[in-house]
Design a protein around this motif. Structure first.
Motif, PDB file in Angstrom:
ATOM      1  N   ALA A  55      20.349  42.665  -6.860  1.00 50.93           N
ATOM      2  CA  ALA A  55      21.480  43.579  -6.984  1.00 50.93           C
ATOM      3  C   ALA A  55      22.964  42.819  -7.388  1.00 50.93           C
ATOM      4  O   ALA A  55      23.657  43.521  -8.226  1.00 50.93           O
ATOM      5  CB  ALA A  55      21.994  44.058  -5.382  1.00 50.93           C
ATOM      6  N   GLU A  56      22.975  41.434  -7.115  1.00 51.03           N
ATOM      7  CA  GLU A  56      23.897  40.782  -7.633  1.00 51.03           C
ATOM      8  C   GLU A  56      23.720  40.535  -9.115  1.00 51.03           C
ATOM      9  O   GLU A  56      24.643  40.665  -9.856  1.00 51.03           O
ATOM     10  CB  GLU A  56      24.028  39.269  -7.197  1.00 51.03           C
ATOM     11  CG  GLU A  56      25.202  38.320  -7.458  1.00 51.03           C
ATOM     12  CD  GLU A  56      25.193  36.969  -6.845  1.00 51.03           C
ATOM     13  OE1 GLU A  56      25.606  35.942  -7.351  1.00 51.03           O
ATOM     14  OE2 GLU A  56      24.473  36.915  -5.769  1.00 51.03           O
ATOM     15  N   LEU A  57      22.647  40.212  -9.559  1.00 48.68           N
ATOM     16  CA  LEU A  57      22.357  40.090 -11.123  1.00 48.68           C
ATOM     17  C   LEU A  57      22.521  41.480 -11.891  1.00 48.68           C
ATOM     18  O   LEU A  57      23.290  41.394 -13.055  1.00 48.68           O
ATOM     19  CB  LEU A  57      20.975  39.611 -11.374  1.00 48.68           C
ATOM     20  CG  LEU A  57      20.709  38.086 -11.024  1.00 48.68           C
ATOM     21  CD1 LEU A  57      19.360  37.860 -11.040  1.00 48.68           C
ATOM     22  CD2 LEU A  57      21.506  37.290 -11.576  1.00 48.68           C
ATOM     23  N   THR A  58      22.238  42.573 -11.322  1.00 46.60           N
ATOM     24  CA  THR A  58      22.412  43.823 -12.027  1.00 46.60           C
ATOM     25  C   THR A  58      24.015  44.074 -12.009  1.00 46.60           C
ATOM     26  O   THR A  58      24.530  44.610 -13.065  1.00 46.60           O
ATOM     27  CB  THR A  58      21.680  44.938 -11.068  1.00 46.60           C
ATOM     28  OG1 THR A  58      20.402  44.645 -10.820  1.00 46.60           O
ATOM     29  CG2 THR A  58      21.986  46.201 -11.680  1.00 46.60           C
ATOM     30  N   ALA A  59      24.636  43.931 -10.698  1.00 47.69           N
ATOM     31  CA  ALA A  59      26.149  44.086 -10.809  1.00 47.69           C
ATOM     32  C   ALA A  59      26.737  43.356 -11.900  1.00 47.69           C
ATOM     33  O   ALA A  59      27.922  43.793 -12.451  1.00 47.69           O
ATOM     34  CB  ALA A  59      26.613  43.967  -9.400  1.00 47.69           C
ATOM     35  N   ALA A  60      26.274  42.011 -12.140  1.00 49.70           N
ATOM     36  CA  ALA A  60      26.925  41.272 -13.182  1.00 49.70           C
ATOM     37  C   ALA A  60      26.494  41.397 -14.656  1.00 49.70           C
ATOM     38  O   ALA A  60      26.887  40.954 -15.488  1.00 49.70           O
ATOM     39  CB  ALA A  60      26.639  39.713 -13.034  1.00 49.70           C
ATOM     40  N   GLY A  61      25.562  42.477 -14.894  1.00 52.60           N
ATOM     41  CA  GLY A  61      25.214  42.790 -15.987  1.00 52.60           C
ATOM     42  C   GLY A  61      23.914  41.867 -16.630  1.00 52.60           C
ATOM     43  O   GLY A  61      23.730  41.961 -17.790  1.00 52.60           O
ATOM     44  N   THR A  62      23.492  41.091 -15.828  1.00 50.86           N
ATOM     45  CA  THR A  62      22.417  39.954 -16.216  1.00 50.86           C
ATOM     46  C   THR A  62      20.894  40.614 -16.321  1.00 50.86           C
ATOM     47  O   THR A  62      20.427  40.398 -17.058  1.00 50.86           O
ATOM     48  CB  THR A  62      22.614  38.584 -15.438  1.00 50.86           C
ATOM     49  OG1 THR A  62      23.901  38.088 -15.549  1.00 50.86           O
ATOM     50  CG2 THR A  62      21.655  37.653 -16.127  1.00 50.86           C
ATOM     51  N   LEU A  63      20.719  41.614 -15.197  1.00 56.05           N
ATOM     52  CA  LEU A  63      19.638  42.017 -14.891  1.00 56.05           C
ATOM     53  C   LEU A  63      19.703  43.560 -15.394  1.00 56.05           C
ATOM     54  O   LEU A  63      20.467  44.277 -14.853  1.00 56.05           O
ATOM     55  CB  LEU A  63      19.199  41.955 -13.619  1.00 56.05           C
ATOM     56  CG  LEU A  63      17.748  42.598 -13.187  1.00 56.05           C
ATOM     57  CD1 LEU A  63      16.695  41.799 -14.111  1.00 56.05           C
ATOM     58  CD2 LEU A  63      17.312  42.433 -11.706  1.00 56.05           C
ATOM     59  N   PRO A  64      19.221  44.044 -16.363  1.00 55.36           N
ATOM     60  CA  PRO A  64      19.217  45.442 -16.897  1.00 55.36           C
ATOM     61  C   PRO A  64      18.686  46.403 -16.031  1.00 55.36           C
ATOM     62  O   PRO A  64      17.651  46.002 -15.487  1.00 55.36           O
ATOM     63  CB  PRO A  64      18.747  45.318 -18.301  1.00 55.36           C
ATOM     64  CG  PRO A  64      17.612  44.335 -18.276  1.00 55.36           C
ATOM     65  CD  PRO A  64      18.456  43.135 -17.403  1.00 55.36           C
ATOM     66  N   ALA A  65      19.224  47.500 -15.907  1.00 52.63           N
ATOM     67  CA  ALA A  65      18.659  48.613 -15.202  1.00 52.63           C
ATOM     68  C   ALA A  65      17.408  49.066 -15.897  1.00 52.63           C
ATOM     69  O   ALA A  65      17.419  49.046 -17.199  1.00 52.63           O
ATOM     70  CB  ALA A  65      19.907  49.582 -14.925  1.00 52.63           C
ATOM     71  N   GLY A  66      16.520  49.764 -15.338  1.00 51.44           N
ATOM     72  CA  GLY A  66      15.636  50.286 -16.051  1.00 51.44           C
ATOM     73  C   GLY A  66      14.171  49.588 -16.135  1.00 51.44           C
ATOM     74  O   GLY A  66      13.247  49.976 -16.439  1.00 51.44           O
ATOM     75  N   VAL A  67      14.377  48.255 -15.862  1.00 47.21           N
ATOM     76  CA  VAL A  67      13.093  47.490 -15.793  1.00 47.21           C
ATOM     77  C   VAL A  67      12.074  47.842 -14.506  1.00 47.21           C
ATOM     78  O   VAL A  67      12.528  47.916 -13.674  1.00 47.21           O
ATOM     79  CB  VAL A  67      13.611  46.093 -15.788  1.00 47.21           C
ATOM     80  CG1 VAL A  67      12.188  44.929 -15.640  1.00 47.21           C
ATOM     81  CG2 VAL A  67      14.251  45.493 -16.855  1.00 47.21           C
ATOM     82  N   PRO A  68      10.781  48.103 -14.857  1.00 46.60           N
ATOM     83  CA  PRO A  68       9.908  48.427 -13.864  1.00 46.60           C
ATOM     84  C   PRO A  68       9.674  47.340 -12.863  1.00 46.60           C
ATOM     85  O   PRO A  68       9.686  46.415 -12.974  1.00 46.60           O
ATOM     86  CB  PRO A  68       8.590  48.584 -14.563  1.00 46.60           C
ATOM     87  CG  PRO A  68       9.052  48.953 -16.192  1.00 46.60           C
ATOM     88  CD  PRO A  68      10.381  48.103 -16.168  1.00 46.60           C
ATOM     89  N   THR A  69       9.634  47.891 -11.339  1.00 47.02           N
ATOM     90  CA  THR A  69       9.679  46.968 -10.417  1.00 47.02           C
ATOM     91  C   THR A  69       8.689  47.468  -9.490  1.00 47.02           C
ATOM     92  O   THR A  69       8.306  48.555  -9.363  1.00 47.02           O
ATOM     93  CB  THR A  69      10.905  46.589  -9.812  1.00 47.02           C
ATOM     94  OG1 THR A  69      11.407  47.727  -8.934  1.00 47.02           O
ATOM     95  CG2 THR A  69      12.048  46.146 -10.372  1.00 47.02           C
ATOM     96  N   HIS A  70       8.233  46.504  -8.383  1.00 42.47           N
ATOM     97  CA  HIS A  70       7.211  46.999  -7.307  1.00 42.47           C
ATOM     98  C   HIS A  70       7.862  46.590  -6.208  1.00 42.47           C
ATOM     99  O   HIS A  70       8.316  45.117  -6.064  1.00 42.47           O
ATOM    100  CB  HIS A  70       5.755  46.694  -7.557  1.00 42.47           C
ATOM    101  CG  HIS A  70       4.955  47.114  -6.450  1.00 42.47           C
ATOM    102  ND1 HIS A  70       4.263  48.351  -6.515  1.00 42.47           N
ATOM    103  CD2 HIS A  70       4.609  46.681  -5.362  1.00 42.47           C
ATOM    104  CE1 HIS A  70       3.436  48.469  -5.427  1.00 42.47           C
ATOM    105  NE2 HIS A  70       3.984  47.429  -4.586  1.00 42.47           N
ATOM    106  N   ARG A  71       8.335  47.695  -5.093  1.00 38.55           N
ATOM    107  CA  ARG A  71       8.852  47.031  -3.981  1.00 38.55           C
ATOM    108  C   ARG A  71       7.885  46.297  -3.082  1.00 38.55           C
ATOM    109  O   ARG A  71       6.668  46.811  -2.668  1.00 38.55           O
ATOM    110  CB  ARG A  71       9.338  48.368  -3.262  1.00 38.55           C
ATOM    111  CG  ARG A  71      10.297  47.788  -2.088  1.00 38.55           C
ATOM    112  CD  ARG A  71      11.199  49.012  -1.710  1.00 38.55           C
ATOM    113  NE  ARG A  71      12.034  48.768  -0.690  1.00 38.55           N
ATOM    114  CZ  ARG A  71      11.866  49.012   0.718  1.00 38.55           C
ATOM    115  NH1 ARG A  71      10.654  49.952   1.199  1.00 38.55           N
ATOM    116  NH2 ARG A  71      12.560  48.754   1.715  1.00 38.55           N
TER     117      ARG A  71
END
Length: 277
Positions: A55-71
């Motif tokens: 969540a922190e990396l996404t908010a900072a723009g480092t981790l792009p949204a839309g990359v597939p993940t498994h919970r």
């Protein structure tokens, strides 16, 4: 940082992430040196990121949204037990992570790298030297001519276990073989369906423990559906392997002796319903 020139040695996951962060932080110039030519090979292995960190990396723009993940929500620890074919659980803990497929994550990071970042592929860095207010990146002869060097204000090492940047910071530092090997692989998750959800729960990282090693198993998203990523740490059979330098065996280069040793280990130490099909 504001202004200045930043060099990133290595254009894999860490390299792309740092290059994006440096560009967004205001670096005047960001250059990534990646020795692989063309598109980087899809290694097909998994990795996990803690939910809060993601969540922190996404908010900072480092981790792009839309990359597939498994919970993933929990981690289970099991051992072989004659009375329990699926293995005897002896510990379970919360595991608030999401798993990623290496190739899909790298592709997402690479595509999200700001256009201002100069991503140079097919360029091998031979060494890094510091001095004064900055550092010089020396290029291998084939990638710029003998003695070619480029100066930057900051050089960041993201070039793996054979890092030339680490050698510049800690001259003479070398990894030493710890006496065990790491096996890894992945396969279609549908192969686990016949074993039942109690054996390999989809939301769990399952760790099979045995004397001298362990195997971590969890699901990851794949290009063509969910896959299972496994990483096994064990001591190889005596006399089958000699490593004088950090290395790895690419697919197709496994010796018959090592393959036989792995099969015997699985038959001997893994619960029957979690062993090889």
């Amino acid at each position: 940082m504001r202004g200045g020139s930043v060099a990133v040695v290595g254009g894999s996951i860490a390299g792309c992430a740092f290059a994006s962060a440096a560009a967004r932080a205001g670096a005047e110039q960001v250059v990534v040196y990646e020795r692989t030519r063309g598109r980087m090979a899809d290694r097909g292995v998994g990795l996990c990121v803690h939910d809060d960190w993601a969540a922190e990396l996404t908010a900072a723009g480092t981790l792009p949204a839309g990359v597939p993940t498994h919970r993933l929500t929990r981690r289970r620890w099991v051992v072989r037990d004659a009375a329990e074919p699926a293995g005897k659980p002896f510990w379970e803990q919360p595991f608030p992570f999401h798993s990623y497929h290496w190739g899909l994550l790298w592709s997402g990071l690479r595509e999200a790298t700001p256009a201002s970042v100069v991503y140079r592929q097919g360029v091998t860095v031979a060494g890094v030297t510091g001095g004064g207010a900055g550092a010089e990146v020396a290029l291998a002869p084939a990638d710029g001519g003998a003695g070619a060097a480029e100066r930057h204000d900051l050089v960041v090492g993201a070039d793996g276990y054979r890092s030339v940047v680490r050698d510049a910071v800690c001259p003479g530092s070398r990894p030493h073989y710890a006496g065990y090997v790491c096996w890894r692989g992945n396969f279609d998750a549908r192969l686990l369906e016949r074993l039942g959800a109690d054996v390999w729960p989809s939301d769990a990282v399952t760790t099979v423990c045995f004397p001298g090693g362990s195997c971590v198993v969890y699901r990851i998203p794949g290009p063509d559906g969910t896959r299972v990523n496994w990483v096994l740490y064990a001591v190889p059979p005596r006399g089958t392997l000699r490593l004088d330098d950090p290395t790895s065996f690419p697919p197709g280069h496994l010796t018959a002796e090592l393959a036989t040793g792995l099969a015997e280990l699985l038959d001997r130490e893994f619960p029957p319903r979690t062993g090889p099909a």
